[in-house]
Design an enzyme around this catalytic site. Structure first.
Site, PDB file in Angstrom:
ATOM      1  N   ASP A  85      -4.699  -9.014   9.223  1.00 55.03           N
ATOM      2  CA  ASP A  85      -3.349  -8.540   8.886  1.00 55.03           C
ATOM      3  C   ASP A  85      -3.104  -7.169   9.529  1.00 55.03           C
ATOM      4  O   ASP A  85      -2.704  -6.220   8.870  1.00 55.03           O
ATOM      5  CB  ASP A  85      -3.178  -8.476   7.357  1.00 55.03           C
ATOM      6  CG  ASP A  85      -1.696  -8.392   6.957  1.00 55.03           C
ATOM      7  OD1 ASP A  85      -0.830  -8.693   7.805  1.00 55.03           O
ATOM      8  OD2 ASP A  85      -1.413  -8.019   5.806  1.00 55.03           O
ATOM      9  N   ASP A 143      -6.478  -1.965   4.138  1.00 53.25           N
ATOM     10  CA  ASP A 143      -6.073  -3.243   3.549  1.00 53.25           C
ATOM     11  C   ASP A 143      -6.833  -4.430   4.129  1.00 53.25           C
ATOM     12  O   ASP A 143      -6.308  -5.179   4.952  1.00 53.25           O
ATOM     13  CB  ASP A 143      -4.556  -3.452   3.658  1.00 53.25           C
ATOM     14  CG  ASP A 143      -4.082  -4.416   2.581  1.00 53.25           C
ATOM     15  OD1 ASP A 143      -4.946  -5.056   1.940  1.00 53.25           O
ATOM     16  OD2 ASP A 143      -2.871  -4.534   2.368  1.00 53.25           O
ATOM     17  N   LYS A 148      -6.769   2.226  -5.746  1.00 50.29           N
ATOM     18  CA  LYS A 148      -6.077   0.940  -5.848  1.00 50.29           C
ATOM     19  C   LYS A 148      -6.325   0.419  -7.251  1.00 50.29           C
ATOM     20  O   LYS A 148      -7.485   0.286  -7.658  1.00 50.29           O
ATOM     21  CB  LYS A 148      -6.656   0.003  -4.791  1.00 50.29           C
ATOM     22  CG  LYS A 148      -5.916  -1.286  -4.631  1.00 50.29           C
ATOM     23  CD  LYS A 148      -6.458  -1.986  -3.393  1.00 50.29           C
ATOM     24  CE  LYS A 148      -5.659  -3.197  -3.028  1.00 50.29           C
ATOM     25  NZ  LYS A 148      -6.045  -3.764  -1.753  1.00 50.29           N
ATOM     26  N   LYS A 179      -1.490  -1.663  -7.252  1.00 54.99           N
ATOM     27  CA  LYS A 179      -0.718  -0.473  -6.892  1.00 54.99           C
ATOM     28  C   LYS A 179      -1.716   0.549  -6.369  1.00 54.99           C
ATOM     29  O   LYS A 179      -2.845   0.609  -6.873  1.00 54.99           O
ATOM     30  CB  LYS A 179      -0.020   0.102  -8.119  1.00 54.99           C
ATOM     31  CG  LYS A 179       1.145  -0.743  -8.586  1.00 54.99           C
ATOM     32  CD  LYS A 179       1.794  -0.122  -9.796  1.00 54.99           C
ATOM     33  CE  LYS A 179       2.969  -0.990 -10.211  1.00 54.99           C
ATOM     34  NZ  LYS A 179       3.587  -0.566 -11.438  1.00 54.99           N
ATOM     35  N   GLN A 202       2.550  -0.380  -3.145  1.00 59.86           N
ATOM     36  CA  GLN A 202       2.506  -1.434  -4.160  1.00 59.86           C
ATOM     37  C   GLN A 202       2.459  -2.798  -3.501  1.00 59.86           C
ATOM     38  O   GLN A 202       3.180  -3.061  -2.554  1.00 59.86           O
ATOM     39  CB  GLN A 202       3.787  -1.318  -5.009  1.00 59.86           C
ATOM     40  CG  GLN A 202       3.845  -2.287  -6.124  1.00 59.86           C
ATOM     41  CD  GLN A 202       4.890  -1.889  -7.156  1.00 59.86           C
ATOM     42  OE1 GLN A 202       5.623  -0.912  -6.974  1.00 59.86           O
ATOM     43  NE2 GLN A 202       4.971  -2.636  -8.229  1.00 59.86           N
ATOM     44  N   LYS A 255      -1.183  -4.557  11.411  1.00 63.25           N
ATOM     45  CA  LYS A 255       0.220  -4.214  11.664  1.00 63.25           C
ATOM     46  C   LYS A 255       0.356  -2.726  11.346  1.00 63.25           C
ATOM     47  O   LYS A 255      -0.488  -2.166  10.630  1.00 63.25           O
ATOM     48  CB  LYS A 255       1.146  -5.043  10.777  1.00 63.25           C
ATOM     49  CG  LYS A 255       0.795  -4.947   9.306  1.00 63.25           C
ATOM     50  CD  LYS A 255       1.667  -5.820   8.461  1.00 63.25           C
ATOM     51  CE  LYS A 255       1.201  -5.786   7.027  1.00 63.25           C
ATOM     52  NZ  LYS A 255       2.015  -6.529   6.111  1.00 63.25           N
TER      53      LYS A 255
END
Ligand code: ADE
Length: 472
Positions: free
Chosen positions: A149, A167, A55, A31, A26, A151
């Site tokens: 981003d 993502d 998604k 979500k 989420q 990670k």
């Protein structure tokens, strides 16, 4: 959405051919749910090929937040551009009145983060993941995409333990570069963010990704973050100085690689090619085999023509509360058709660019005219639309908008190829400016002016030959 299931059985949410399952994750705007593709051939809707992740994005929320629609559009086009074995693949995009659904490949192994949270990895395991990460990131960078981003939470694993980057919500395309050629949006997760991003003076997204790769590598090998402090200011100070310690269990070769990545000056940081030459990286590295691009299914936008109304529209405003229709069948959501796109645009919610066929607005048409006539026509239409014209070699025309577009001035080159007497094929290529402006140029702006010479746009139904050529 509709609910399926016999009397007494748990009624599952059904989204067209997908049966929705548990929540996987989420975020603020979306979500992600597990779902099963009930139509998956040969598996009876079971097995890995039938599993997907969906998604679900709430349109009302998107609309309320400036720039979010643009970000979603970018995320979807980026996912389509970076099809790679180590990147979560996009399958399709669906929409209802209130939601957008991005159907993605499901990574059964979950987040790499969960593995690291149980303790550091062995060097061989860390290397295997790092090699796949670098392969994926290099692939994205070659396509002009910076993830921004990276990670462990955004690194998923499939059932074979293969790493999948996901993502792209913060990812950037070159069209977001300012005139200094650098990105200026501060994003990412502080502990993984490169110092130049924190400094807010503009940064090269690809170089910044390499810093994050360095942090990921450190975390895989050590089991904790290199720059950590309860106080963000202190953490930033450590990042600005690349002030970190490597624990004794990390090998010399791995240390040297970390030291080549966690370099404050982005110009001195190792490039993808340099990483790939290091002894630590090279050990056992097998470049992933790339599969040829998949041709999107035809007629996707018209799939719902018989729908007679808005997609998954079951009468109520909120599709979540909808149920099977009176005939006892579940309402079948379909891909958005042209009519629905138009209605969502007129309601102030422009979904254009999200759907595969529509996103790839035809850039090629066949003309019923000699090349010279086509070129003259292109020039007059483009001039009327406010473009400056430059003739290139052969039958080439470069058209550059006089006015600024969404991301700089749009420039388009048209190449005309005479294929037969009085028949020419014209292709538009995107030279500069925003990809969506280019899409609109091809799909909307030039069409009325060119109508009298166009025989058929690529992807449209072929014209009846007699009518098209004007002969009996
Ligand atoms: N969580 C978020 N996206 C996912 C995906 N594609 N597969 C599995 N879990 C996820």
């Amino acid at each position: 959405m509709a609910r399926s299931g016999r009397e007494g059985e748990e009624r599952k949410l059904v989204l067209g051919k997908y049966e929705l399952g548990r929540l996987l994750g989420q975020g603020t705007f979306a979500k992600v749910y597990y779902a099963r593709d009930l139509s998956a051939a040969g598996t009876g809707g079971t097995g890995s090929s039938s599993s997907v992740a969906i998604k679900v994005i709430d349109k009302a929320r998107l609309r309320r937040t400036e720039g979010m629609m643009e970000q979603l559009r970018r995320e979807i086009s980026i996912m389509r551009m970076v099809r790679h074995p180590n990147v979560v693949g996009i399958r399709e995009v669906l929409a209802s009145r209130s939601r957008v659904f991005v159907v993605m490949e499901y990574a059964r192994g979950g987040e790499l983060f969960a593995k690291v949270a149980r303790g550091r990895l062995t060097e061989d395991h860390a290397r295997r993941y790092f090699q796949q990460l670098v392969a994926a990131v290099g692939f994205c960078h070659r396509r002009g995409v910076a993830h921004r981003d990276l990670k462990p939470e955004n690194l998923l694993l499939d059932e074979d333990g293969r790493l999948k980057v996901t993502d792209f919500g913060l990812a950037a395309l070159p069209e977001q570069l300012r005139h200094d050629g650098l990105l200026h949006t501060q994003c990412g997760t502080p502990a993984y963010v490169a110092p130049e991003v924190l400094r807010k003076r503009g940064y090269d997204g690809a170089r910044a990704d390499l810093w994050s790769c360095g942090v990921v590598l450190y975390v895989l090998l050590c089991g904790f973050l290199p720059f950590q402090h309860d106080n963000y200011v202190k953490m930033y100070q450590k990042i600005f100085k690349a002030d970190y310690q490597v624990p004794p269990w990390v090998s010399g070769d791995a240390r040297r690689l970390i030291a080549r990545l966690l370099v404050v000056d982005p110009a001195k940081r190792a490039s993808i090619a340099e990483i790939m030459c290091t002894p630590w990286f090279r050990k056992g590295f097998v470049p992933p085999a790339l599969s040829p691009p998949v041709t999107p299914p035809k007629k996707r936008l018209d799939a719902g023509d018989d729908d007679g109304g808005a997609l998954f529209d079951t009468g109520g405003g909120d599709d979540d509360n909808s149920s099977s229709n009176s005939a006892g069948t579940t309402t079948s959501p379909r891909s958005c058709n042209a009519f629905q796109l138009i209605s969502s645009m007129s309601s102030g919610f422009d979904l254009s660019g999200l759907f595969e066929n529509e996103q790839k607005a035809a850039t090629v048409f066949t003309a019923r005219a000699p090349a010279a006539t086509v070129v003259e026509k292109l020039e007059s239409v483009a001039r009327a639309l406010g473009f400056e014209i430059t003739r290139g070699k052969g039958w080439k025309v470069r058209m550059e908008a006089k006015a600024e577009g969404t991301n700089g001035r749009l420039a388009v080159t048209a190449e005309v190829l005479e294929v037969a007497v009085d028949v020419a094929v014209v292709e538009f290529a995107h030279d500069a400016g925003d990809a969506l402006d280019f899409n609109k140029f091809c799909a909307v702006d030039v069409r009325p002016g060119l109508a009298e010479i166009v025989w058929a746009w690529q992807g449209d139904s072929p014209p009846a030959p007699a009518a098209a050529v004007g002969t009996a």
